[in-house]
Scaffold this active site. Sequence first.
Site, PDB file in Angstrom:
ATOM      1  N   ASP A   1      -9.565   1.773  -4.901  1.00 58.88           N
ATOM      2  CA  ASP A   1     -10.148   3.113  -5.081  1.00 58.88           C
ATOM      3  C   ASP A   1     -10.691   3.231  -6.501  1.00 58.88           C
ATOM      4  O   ASP A   1      -9.931   3.086  -7.460  1.00 58.88           O
ATOM      5  CB  ASP A   1      -9.072   4.191  -4.878  1.00 58.88           C
ATOM      6  CG  ASP A   1      -8.588   4.237  -3.437  1.00 58.88           C
ATOM      7  OD1 ASP A   1      -9.409   4.004  -2.534  1.00 58.88           O
ATOM      8  OD2 ASP A   1      -7.386   4.511  -3.220  1.00 58.88           O
TER       9      ASP A   1
ATOM     10  N   ASP B   1       0.862  -1.181   0.000  1.00 59.09           N
ATOM     11  CA  ASP B   1       0.000   0.000   0.000  1.00 59.09           C
ATOM     12  C   ASP B   1       0.897   1.230   0.000  1.00 59.09           C
ATOM     13  O   ASP B   1       2.035   1.175   0.462  1.00 59.09           O
ATOM     14  CB  ASP B   1      -0.916   0.019   1.225  1.00 59.09           C
ATOM     15  CG  ASP B   1      -2.181   0.825   0.973  1.00 59.09           C
ATOM     16  OD1 ASP B   1      -3.262   0.230   0.821  1.00 59.09           O
ATOM     17  OD2 ASP B   1      -2.086   2.080   0.901  1.00 59.09           O
TER      18      ASP B   1
HETATM   19  C1  LIG Z   1     -10.453   1.767  -0.585  1.00 58.35           C
HETATM   20  S1  LIG Z   1      -8.969   1.297   0.185  1.00 58.35           S
HETATM   21  C2  LIG Z   1      -9.213  -0.451   0.417  1.00 58.35           C
HETATM   22  C3  LIG Z   1      -8.268  -1.028   1.399  1.00 58.35           C
HETATM   23  C4  LIG Z   1      -8.439  -2.533   1.633  1.00 58.35           C
HETATM   24  N1  LIG Z   1      -8.133  -3.302   0.424  1.00 58.35           N
HETATM   25  C5  LIG Z   1      -9.824  -2.851   2.121  1.00 58.35           C
HETATM   26  O1  LIG Z   1     -10.594  -3.482   1.376  1.00 58.35           O
HETATM   27  O2  LIG Z   1     -10.130  -2.484   3.265  1.00 58.35           O
HETATM   28  C6  LIG Z   1      -7.841   1.303  -1.205  1.00 58.35           C
HETATM   29  C7  LIG Z   1      -6.387   1.203  -0.771  1.00 58.35           C
HETATM   30  O3  LIG Z   1      -5.576   1.108  -1.930  1.00 58.35           O
HETATM   31  C8  LIG Z   1      -4.407   1.897  -1.716  1.00 58.35           C
HETATM   32  N2  LIG Z   1      -3.879   2.267  -3.050  1.00 58.35           N
HETATM   33  C9  LIG Z   1      -4.501   2.979  -4.006  1.00 58.35           C
HETATM   34  N3  LIG Z   1      -3.708   3.099  -5.095  1.00 58.35           N
HETATM   35  C10 LIG Z   1      -2.556   2.445  -4.797  1.00 58.35           C
HETATM   36  C11 LIG Z   1      -1.343   2.230  -5.518  1.00 58.35           C
HETATM   37  N4  LIG Z   1      -1.154   2.719  -6.733  1.00 58.35           N
HETATM   38  N5  LIG Z   1      -0.362   1.494  -4.922  1.00 58.35           N
HETATM   39  C12 LIG Z   1      -0.527   1.021  -3.670  1.00 58.35           C
HETATM   40  N6  LIG Z   1      -1.665   1.210  -2.941  1.00 58.35           N
HETATM   41  C13 LIG Z   1      -2.662   1.902  -3.497  1.00 58.35           C
HETATM   42  C14 LIG Z   1      -4.889   3.063  -0.888  1.00 58.35           C
HETATM   43  O4  LIG Z   1      -3.829   3.687  -0.176  1.00 58.35           O
HETATM   44  C15 LIG Z   1      -5.892   2.384   0.037  1.00 58.35           C
HETATM   45  O5  LIG Z   1      -5.293   1.911   1.227  1.00 58.35           O
END
Ligand SMILES: C[S@@+](CC[C@H](N)C(=O)[O-])C[C@H]1O[C@@H](n2cnc3c(N)ncnc32)[C@H](O)[C@@H]1O
Length: 227
Positions: free
Chosen positions: A130, A81
């Site tokens: 996201d 993340d």
């Molecule tokens: C909506 S949250 C979902 C977190 C977790 N998967 C859940 O279901 O509870 C989306 C996560 O993806 C991470 N994220 C988004 N784009 C990313 C990227 N390019 N590389 C790494 N992490 C990313 C964000 O920081 C966030 O923690």
Amino acid sequence: MPRKKLGRMKVRVPDEETTRKYLLWLSGRELHYEPEILPKIRSDSLFGNDRPLELEVGCGSGEFLCSLAREHPEVNFVGIDRHRKSLYKAIEEASGKALENILFIGADFRFVYPLLSDESLQAIHLRFPDPGAKARERRKRLFSKRFVDEAHRALVPGGRLVLITDDEDYFEQALATVEEDGRWKKESGQGRPADSEGNARSRFERMWEQRGRQAFWLELTKSSTVG
Ligand SMILES: C[S@@+](CC[C@H](N)C(=O)[O-])C[C@H]1O[C@@H](n2cnc3c(N)ncnc32)[C@H](O)[C@@H]1O
């Protein structure tokens, strides 16, 4: 409830020893200029053993992966993340459970592709990524043609790429991305894949379930034969 509000959480910064044990932070600079000196995302380089390895992209606070790690001590797990606070929460969870088979990497996954080795992962999980509200963000979604190609390269034959999202547009876009891709066995539906990960739930999954919000899943299994 807006995602931003759902994303808020209180976090304590873990102590140095715990951070060293559970977190590998990779800067964009290192990933861009010196990927060859960074450890590969493989069991031997990250855990010093040859157990099967599963990867979660965008693992957030790590609840899903920590559950899996506890249920499956015979497997290693890596969560990636780019949000430091979420990873601190994940580390707290992992150290609280005294897990020895999990590691978190702080990085933007789109720059991590050079660290993936061929046929080194038994599963890749992408849960509640996201979706992005603006057209520009929609074009930058994690689940892309490149993502699928790199996942295919990194998975062992028979390995799985699993996407779960509450966003129907994200789901439709993901289906379209792999529509013509004959390298996989494809299954999809509403809810969550039957029994595939037992009781393990991610933070967002749990919150959306509590609110009765529908989710969509897509599971791609890499064919054992060249396709
Ligand atoms: C909506 S949250 C979902 C977190 C977790 N998967 C859940 O279901 O509870 C989306 C996560 O993806 C991470 N994220 C988004 N784009 C990313 C990227 N390019 N590389 C790494 N992490 C990313 C964000 O920081 C966030 O923690």
